[in-house]
Design an enzyme around this catalytic site. Structure first.
Site, PDB file in Angstrom:
ATOM      1  N   VAL A 175       4.196  -1.408   3.683  1.00 63.47           N
ATOM      2  CA  VAL A 175       3.441  -0.392   3.523  1.00 63.47           C
ATOM      3  C   VAL A 175       4.636   0.691   3.028  1.00 63.47           C
ATOM      4  O   VAL A 175       5.569   0.717   3.496  1.00 63.47           O
ATOM      5  CB  VAL A 175       2.774   0.374   4.675  1.00 63.47           C
ATOM      6  N   LYS A 176       4.333   1.527   2.006  1.00 65.32           N
ATOM      7  CA  LYS A 176       5.247   2.747   1.562  1.00 65.32           C
ATOM      8  C   LYS A 176       4.801   4.028   2.068  1.00 65.32           C
ATOM      9  O   LYS A 176       3.568   4.474   1.985  1.00 65.32           O
ATOM     10  CB  LYS A 176       5.251   2.569   0.156  1.00 65.32           C
ATOM     11  N   THR A 177       5.748   4.717   2.520  1.00 63.33           N
ATOM     12  CA  THR A 177       5.222   5.811   3.054  1.00 63.33           C
ATOM     13  C   THR A 177       6.343   7.004   3.057  1.00 63.33           C
ATOM     14  O   THR A 177       7.388   6.596   2.255  1.00 63.33           O
ATOM     15  CB  THR A 177       4.807   5.989   4.614  1.00 63.33           C
ATOM     16  N   THR A 209       1.130   5.031   0.855  1.00 56.65           N
ATOM     17  CA  THR A 209       0.361   6.099   1.176  1.00 56.65           C
ATOM     18  C   THR A 209       0.651   7.355   0.704  1.00 56.65           C
ATOM     19  O   THR A 209       1.292   7.949   1.170  1.00 56.65           O
ATOM     20  CB  THR A 209       0.679   6.103   2.725  1.00 56.65           C
ATOM     21  N   ALA A 264       1.000  -1.223  -0.169  1.00 55.23           N
ATOM     22  CA  ALA A 264       0.005  -0.080  -0.037  1.00 55.23           C
ATOM     23  C   ALA A 264       0.991   1.289  -0.194  1.00 55.23           C
ATOM     24  O   ALA A 264       1.811   1.261   0.736  1.00 55.23           O
ATOM     25  CB  ALA A 264      -0.951  -0.195   1.337  1.00 55.23           C
TER      26      ALA A 264
END
Ligand code: 5RP
Length: 274
Positions: A171-173, A143, A141
């Site tokens: 998760v990539k942020t 962000t 995902a």
């Protein structure tokens, strides 16, 4: 989690370090021929040997990546909008079945928490996780941050936690002040994007800080392919992610690689002038 899903995840996260250098080259899916990526094949070829995975769309995969590479593919499967319109209005553009056909090791989908189409993008993620679990395909995902959002620990903590709660496997942020709090609140591995091009030393510091504070890696694009030495930059990022290199040591690696590149170019242009 099925064996297949775990095996695909293990292709992305290096078995020795548990970390990863993902090369993000999916920018064209909403912003067209991004600087440095005008010709994806030309940009990608020298970088592929140093990437733990490539994050891209099926169009660039089919047209610009040779089918005999061994680098795992993280397939961007959300989109449907452009920089000319509301960015959060994304749908799912590529099925998990197609991702399997393309031998992808994960699929990537953006969520826009706080964006106009927040609900739609969160449901895109949830649907892909359901399908991913069915077929053994991990879901990353992203962000994505709308123009009006602050990239601070409170907001990124909210977005990353929601992604994990909905079942994302990675998760990539973005890196931010107080990043360790974001890591603490997100029970799945986090990778960081590089964001807009900044000076090489600053980008390496960003990667260093993110890793020191608990990210398992980077999913970096512009700060690699827009560098004056993309190969030098990806080697330097690798040293930070996989070898615990300091920012100074990594910057030295980049600078040396840049010097070699300039010498090679000078020799090549002298030879072609003869
Ligand atoms: C866009 C993306 C890009 O892959 C992401 O922005 C990473 O690239 P960069 O390091 O250039 O920010 O997911 O939504």
């Amino acid at each position: 989690m099925s064996w297949g899903l775990k095996n695909r995840l293990a292709r992305i996260l290096n078995s020795q370090t548990g970390r990863t250098v993902m090369l993000a080259v999916d920018h064209g899916y909403f912003q067209g021929p991004t600087t440095g990526l005008e010709n994806p094949r030309r940009t990608l070829e020298p970088l592929i040997p140093y990437a733990d995975s490539l994050m891209l769309t099926r169009g660039v995969l089919r047209t610009s990546v040779s089918d005999d590479i061994r680098v795992p593919i993280v397939l961007r499967v959300s989109g449907g909008t452009s920089i000319l319109k509301e960015l959060s209005n994304e749908g799912v553009t590529t099925s998990v079945e197609e991702a399997i056909r393309l031998n992808a090791s994960a699929v990537a989908v953006s969520i826009f928490v706080g964006g106009e189409f927040e609900r739609q993008t969160l449901l895109n993620l949830s649907r892909l996780v359901d399908e991913g679990e069915r077929y053994g395909m991990p879901v990353l995902a992203v962000t994505a941050v709308g123009r009006e959002m602050n990239r601070d620990a409170r907001y990124l903590g909210l977005a990353t936690r929601i992604a994990a709660e909905l079942g994302a496997h990675i998760v990539k942020t973005y890196y931010c002040e107080g990043f360790s709090k974001v890591v603490d609140g997100c029970p799945v591995p986090l990778v960081i994007a590089g964001g807009k091009k900044i000076p090489e030393e600053d980008a390496l510091r960003l990667a260093y800080n993110a890793i020191s504070e608990g990210a398992v890696g980077v999913d970096m694009g512009r700060n690699i392919f827009q560098s004056d030495s993309p190969v030098g930059m990806i080697k330097a990022v690798r040293a930070i992610v996989h070898e615990e290199a300091s920012v100074d040591a990594a910057f030295k690696l980049y600078s040396e690689s840049r010097k070699v590149m300039h010498v090679e170019r000078t020799v090549a242009s002298a030879e072609s002038a003869e």
